[in-house]
Design a protein around this motif. Structure first.
Motif, PDB file in Angstrom:
ATOM      1  N   ALA A 122     -16.231 -27.827  11.252  1.00  0.00           N
ATOM      2  CA  ALA A 122     -14.315 -28.763  11.242  1.00  0.00           C
ATOM      3  C   ALA A 122     -13.735 -27.641  11.953  1.00  0.00           C
ATOM      4  CB  ALA A 122     -14.231 -29.367   9.594  1.00  0.00           C
ATOM      5  N   ARG A 123     -12.962 -28.269  12.661  1.00  0.00           N
ATOM      6  CA  ARG A 123     -11.717 -27.160  13.160  1.00  0.00           C
ATOM      7  C   ARG A 123     -10.515 -27.943  13.014  1.00  0.00           C
ATOM      8  NH1 ARG A 123     -16.606 -27.359  16.304  1.00  0.00           N
ATOM      9  NH2 ARG A 123     -15.583 -28.972  16.914  1.00  0.00           N
ATOM     10  N   LEU A 165      -5.417 -43.664  15.399  1.00  0.00           N
ATOM     11  CA  LEU A 165      -6.019 -42.618  14.419  1.00  0.00           C
ATOM     12  C   LEU A 165      -6.834 -41.745  15.669  1.00  0.00           C
ATOM     13  CD1 LEU A 165      -6.497 -43.975  11.160  1.00  0.00           C
ATOM     14  CD2 LEU A 165      -4.780 -43.096  12.192  1.00  0.00           C
ATOM     15  N   ASN A 166      -6.598 -40.874  15.947  1.00  0.00           N
ATOM     16  CA  ASN A 166      -7.591 -39.874  16.487  1.00  0.00           C
ATOM     17  C   ASN A 166      -8.280 -39.323  15.607  1.00  0.00           C
ATOM     18  OD1 ASN A 166      -5.878 -39.888  18.785  1.00  0.00           O
ATOM     19  ND2 ASN A 166      -4.606 -38.738  18.073  1.00  0.00           N
ATOM     20  N   ARG A 167      -9.898 -38.904  16.533  1.00  0.00           N
ATOM     21  CA  ARG A 167     -10.567 -38.853  15.780  1.00  0.00           C
ATOM     22  C   ARG A 167     -10.888 -37.156  15.788  1.00  0.00           C
ATOM     23  NH1 ARG A 167     -16.321 -35.990  15.913  1.00  0.00           N
ATOM     24  NH2 ARG A 167     -17.733 -36.519  14.363  1.00  0.00           N
ATOM     25  N   PRO A 168     -10.843 -36.761  14.666  1.00  0.00           N
ATOM     26  CA  PRO A 168     -10.651 -34.963  13.465  1.00  0.00           C
ATOM     27  C   PRO A 168     -11.682 -34.725  14.753  1.00  0.00           C
ATOM     28  CG  PRO A 168     -11.398 -36.863  11.228  1.00  0.00           C
ATOM     29  CD  PRO A 168     -11.367 -38.007  13.270  1.00  0.00           C
ATOM     30  N   ASP A 169     -11.582 -33.219  14.558  1.00  0.00           N
ATOM     31  CA  ASP A 169     -11.514 -31.948  15.220  1.00  0.00           C
ATOM     32  C   ASP A 169     -12.907 -32.114  14.700  1.00  0.00           C
ATOM     33  OD1 ASP A 169     -12.399 -30.044  17.201  1.00  0.00           O
ATOM     34  OD2 ASP A 169     -10.986 -28.744  17.457  1.00  0.00           O
ATOM     35  N   VAL A 170     -14.166 -32.273  14.901  1.00  0.00           N
ATOM     36  CA  VAL A 170     -15.161 -31.802  13.835  1.00  0.00           C
ATOM     37  C   VAL A 170     -16.293 -32.657  14.664  1.00  0.00           C
ATOM     38  CG1 VAL A 170     -14.715 -34.357  12.514  1.00  0.00           C
ATOM     39  CG2 VAL A 170     -16.056 -32.480  11.669  1.00  0.00           C
ATOM     40  N   ASP A 171     -17.906 -31.968  14.580  1.00  0.00           N
ATOM     41  CA  ASP A 171     -18.582 -31.980  15.165  1.00  0.00           C
ATOM     42  C   ASP A 171     -19.504 -33.336  14.494  1.00  0.00           C
ATOM     43  OD1 ASP A 171     -18.590 -29.762  16.484  1.00  0.00           O
ATOM     44  OD2 ASP A 171     -19.965 -28.503  15.917  1.00  0.00           O
TER      45      ASP A 171
END
Length: 557
Positions: free
Chosen positions: A20-21, A79-85
């Motif tokens: 998660a970033r 809603l944008n996808r969160p910055d997470v792998d």
């Protein structure tokens, strides 16, 4: 502390976060047990909200939205996808945050909790005389609202003393409304009408001139070869200023509106918002407005006395809902209390009541500091409710600072070690004893006790409050000392906010800093809002010999 009967035996019982970033999160990977109460700790800015709200809850809500058709999704926020792998084993997330419940004056505690809807159905069935269906008791529907105030319970008027200085003439600047200064366009439309001598003081106007000056509707007037559209000052001010959304106004316009507009209780309905028919129907001598104005704790007692076999299920549901409000520590409110007047903590608990009676289970509930603003007496109640939600088989995620709530956690995720770029990393995951033993900042401070200072500052003056009577205050007189830090205490609902915000807001030299969200456009950010960017732009402009506007994303840059 009771432990739930289930266990996190396999990987499906864990919410798995990998890489998660969001914001300051530094490639965070963590497993969070499902159907347990997990508290996220760490200093402000350590990344708790970025992990819980910005990553886990955001992705859950985005994925739910994706289950709808493309047609329906076109009406939903993008809603944008969160910055997470990767995120695995998410369940549907319900966010219960401190966001104020809006400024819609038609929203009350009763309408926000559905208690008023139940009360309307009850009166439509049992009220005597019978006046119609549930809609006949709604102040938001034509069949139930007071026709004079249109269901608002109050009527607005302009304070003429805030519009003009009657001891001056028009040429001498008698109009004190913003944008109506001498020689301005609005001033010219009034003076150019030829209806008044601009050198005569307003106090010397004839009654007809005074009426025309303030209240004459838009009228075409021929002055020489010119055609003017003239309208009275009060009419123009209402059209230009009062029809606008308050939050979109410039600060000086908003300050003027706050001074000039006065609200008085509607005489026709007595502030109840309802028409005469709705007020005529009674149960055991009380009409629906009487019930709405009662303390919820008293209303719960009254509902217990209502016995009718045909309405028994409805009465039972209403009683349970009112009991939940009392149990959550909101028994001091009334159903007719406007939602906009609730504090952030009160609003969060009102939202919480909706979920206590829900039949849903295996849901992820996400709370943002649910104990904010609560007296220690009320924190135990809140903890009890969090545990009840967990024991129904739900996953409860709580961002919190209070040691009393951290102590009831099944699992703790501590972020830090600091804030901003110094945070965003997992410092500890595990149980409470492990956190206490750890060398983290949170672990070291959990048993910290602050000592009272021996010498305090002396006041430099005082700010007097006299006969404060907003909401539940009973003509309170108090002097607030100046030049020192004063804390106003008391249990939730004791009148703290009503006293301070209700009595000091708008006074000269008083700045209110509250929990209401910052109102800004999509172009607004912390640097522009705080003014921090101005000296930076100026410095860059000076160093490069160009205009400051070139360093503005909202201007030439």
């Amino acid at each position: 502390m009771s432990q739930p009967a289930w266990s996190a035996a396999d990987s499906h019982d864990m919410i798995e976060v990998r890489g998660a970033r969001e914001n300051n999160l530094a490639d965070v990977s963590v497993d969070i047990p499902k159907r347990r109460l997990t508290v996220f700790t760490g200093v402000s800015g350590s990344g708790k909200s970025s992990l819980v709200f910005g990553t886990i809850a955001a992705e859950s809500q985005r994925m739910i939205n994706e289950t709808y058709s493309a047609f329906l999704q076109s009406f939903m926020p993008n809603l944008n996808r969160p910055d997470v792998d990767s995120l695995r084993n998410l369940s549907a997330a319900i966010v219960v945050d401190q966001e104020r419940m809006g400024v819609n004056s038609r929203s009350t505690v009763g309408t926000a909790t559905d208690a008023y809807a139940m009360l309307r159905i009850l009166f439509s069935r049992l009220g005597q005389p019978s006046v119609g269906g549930a809609g006949a008791f709604s102040f938001n529907l034509p069949e139930g609202m007071c026709p004079t105030c249109e269901g608002l319970g109050r009527v607005s008027d302009l304070d003429v003393n805030e519009l003009v200085d009657v001891e001056r003439s028009l040429n001498d600047g008698a109009i004190t409304v913003p944008n109506f200064a001498v020689d301005s366009w609005y001033w010219q439309t009034i003076v150019g009408s030829g209806l008044f001598d601009p050198d005569v003081k307003l106090q010397d106007f004839t009654p007809q001139q005074w009426e025309d000056f303030l209240h004459k509707p838009a009228t075409k007037i021929k002055v020489g070869s010119n055609n003017w559209t003239y309208e009275g000052l009060a009419v123009k001010v209402k059209r230009l200023l009062l029809s606008k959304d308050r939050e979109s106004m410039q600060p000086h316009i908003r300050a003027f509106v706050d001074r000039a507009v006065t609200f008085t209780s509607c005489d026709d309905c007595g502030g109840t918002r309802l028409n005469a028919a709705a007020l005529s129907s009674r149960i055991a001598g009380l009409n629906i407005a009487d019930c709405s104005a009662m303390q919820i704790s008293d209303l719960a007692a009254f509902v217990r006395t209502v016995e009718d076999p045909g309405a028994a299920p409805l009465v039972a549901n209403l009683r349970d809902l009112l009991d939940s409000l009392v149990e959550i520590g909101l028994g001091y409110l009334s159903l007719d209390r406007e939602s906009a007047t609730l504090s952030g903590g009160e609003a969060q608990r009102v939202k919480m009541v909706r979920h206590l009676g829900s039949s849903l289970s295996d849901v992820t509930y996400v709370f943002d500091e649910p104990t904010v603003g609560l007296h220690p007496h009320d924190i135990a109640r809140m903890n009890d409710l969090l545990l009840r939600l967990r024991d129904k088989g739900n996953t409860v995620l709580v961002v919190e600072h209070k040691p009393e709530t951290i102590a009831i956690a099944d699992h703790v995720v501590d972020l830090g070690p600091g804030a901003g770029t110094d945070g965003g990393r997992i410092c500890f995951t595990g149980d409470i004893p492990g956190l206490r033993r750890s060398d983290t900042l949170t672990g070291r401070h959990l048993d910290h006790r602050v000592t009272v200072r021996e010498a305090v500052r002396q006041p430099t003056g005082q700010l007097a409050i006299r006969q404060a009577d907003l909401h539940n205050l009973h003509d309170v007189d108090v002097d607030i000392p100046l030049g020192v830090l004063t804390v106003v205490t008391g249990v939730a609902g004791s009148g703290k906010s009503s006293l301070i915000h209700g009595s000091l807001r708008g006074r000269s030299g008083v700045v209110i800093v509250d929990q209401s969200p910052i109102r800004g456009s999509r172009r607004s950010n912390p640097a522009t809002y705080s003014g921090l960017l101005d000296p930076i732009r100026t410095a860059f402009a000076k160093a490069n010999g160009v205009k400051a506007a070139l360093f503005s994303a909202n201007s030439e840059g």
